[in-house]
Design a protein around this motif. Sequence first.
Motif, PDB file in Angstrom:
ATOM      1  N   SER A 191      -3.316  35.175  12.919  1.00 51.20           N
ATOM      2  CA  SER A 191      -2.730  34.330  11.883  1.00 51.20           C
ATOM      3  C   SER A 191      -3.661  33.194  11.497  1.00 51.20           C
ATOM      4  N   THR A 192      -4.386  32.674  12.464  1.00 54.32           N
ATOM      5  CA  THR A 192      -5.359  31.608  12.184  1.00 54.32           C
ATOM      6  C   THR A 192      -6.423  32.097  11.220  1.00 54.32           C
ATOM      7  N   LYS A 199      -5.035  32.144   7.704  1.00 56.83           N
ATOM      8  CA  LYS A 199      -4.911  30.788   7.160  1.00 56.83           C
ATOM      9  C   LYS A 199      -6.264  30.223   6.761  1.00 56.83           C
ATOM     10  N   LEU A 255      -5.879  27.290   4.249  1.00 58.40           N
ATOM     11  CA  LEU A 255      -4.934  26.418   4.945  1.00 58.40           C
ATOM     12  C   LEU A 255      -5.521  25.817   6.214  1.00 58.40           C
ATOM     13  N   LYS A 256      -6.586  26.410   6.719  1.00 49.45           N
ATOM     14  CA  LYS A 256      -7.317  25.873   7.868  1.00 49.45           C
ATOM     15  C   LYS A 256      -8.796  25.794   7.497  1.00 49.45           C
ATOM     16  N   TYR A 289      -0.504  35.078  -0.544  1.00 47.43           N
ATOM     17  CA  TYR A 289      -0.362  34.935   0.905  1.00 47.43           C
ATOM     18  C   TYR A 289       1.109  34.903   1.267  1.00 47.43           C
ATOM     19  N   PRO A 337       3.286  34.211   4.445  1.00 51.69           N
ATOM     20  CA  PRO A 337       3.250  33.742   5.834  1.00 51.69           C
ATOM     21  C   PRO A 337       4.329  34.412   6.670  1.00 51.69           C
TER      22      PRO A 337
END
Length: 259
Positions: A49-50, A53, A58-59, A78, A80
Amino acid sequence: MGPDVSAPAIVLSNLTVAYDRHPGVHHVSGTFETGSMTAIVGPNGAGKSTLLKAIVGLKAPAQGSVRLGGVKSADVAYLPQAAEIDRSFPISVIETVLLGFWNQLGWFGAVSRAQKLRAQEALGAVGLDGFGGRPVGSLSAGQFQRVLFARVMVQDAAIVMLDEPFNAIDARTTRDLLDLVCRWHQGEQRTIIAVLHDHDQVRRHFPKTLLIARETIAWGRTEEVLTPGNLLRARRMAESWDEDAPICEAEPERAGLAP
């Protein structure tokens, strides 16, 4: 959509993503080809998931970059994990689907009649015709996931990224939504990337797989990636993770999401 099929959809270059400067994704490099359909698999806590993102911005990377080829960042849809979405917010089903037009409308844009019609058609396509006026908090888990898929549909994105899209939903909903994903890929040539846990499902439907355990274990044709040896290596790597390992010293870099 109009993606440049001669360019890769997404290129990861030495991508490292950290939480409190401890890497959750470590030095991942590779390419998602335009029009490909790729599953991301790995043990719990492997960074799946990282990674998604980081790709959608998002990261921010601690090292390396994410680059899109042939499309803009607005052309990436996207979805989630459902558990990350607050369903207590007082919003209707149709309003949730209309959020898929966010990149076109912004904060103050008015929804057009054509957009409302597209949202209603998307609800019909996912089996929720007539559900538009219901509050999302009244839906079952499977119904709510269908709403999220309808929202993705109206985005009409060249790249679709799904984080555990079939988790905690019934078999019929899974089958219906998986058929929709396959249609996006085969019939509409969209690039599909999905975090999944069911290896049999991956083997049946996803031609390519990225197996990670914070770093890449294998990436390529699914039958060559999901081998007993690779899965054993991923599990052993997960079992040996040291949460107290030295922190990453690199300064954070901006995510490279420019087309």
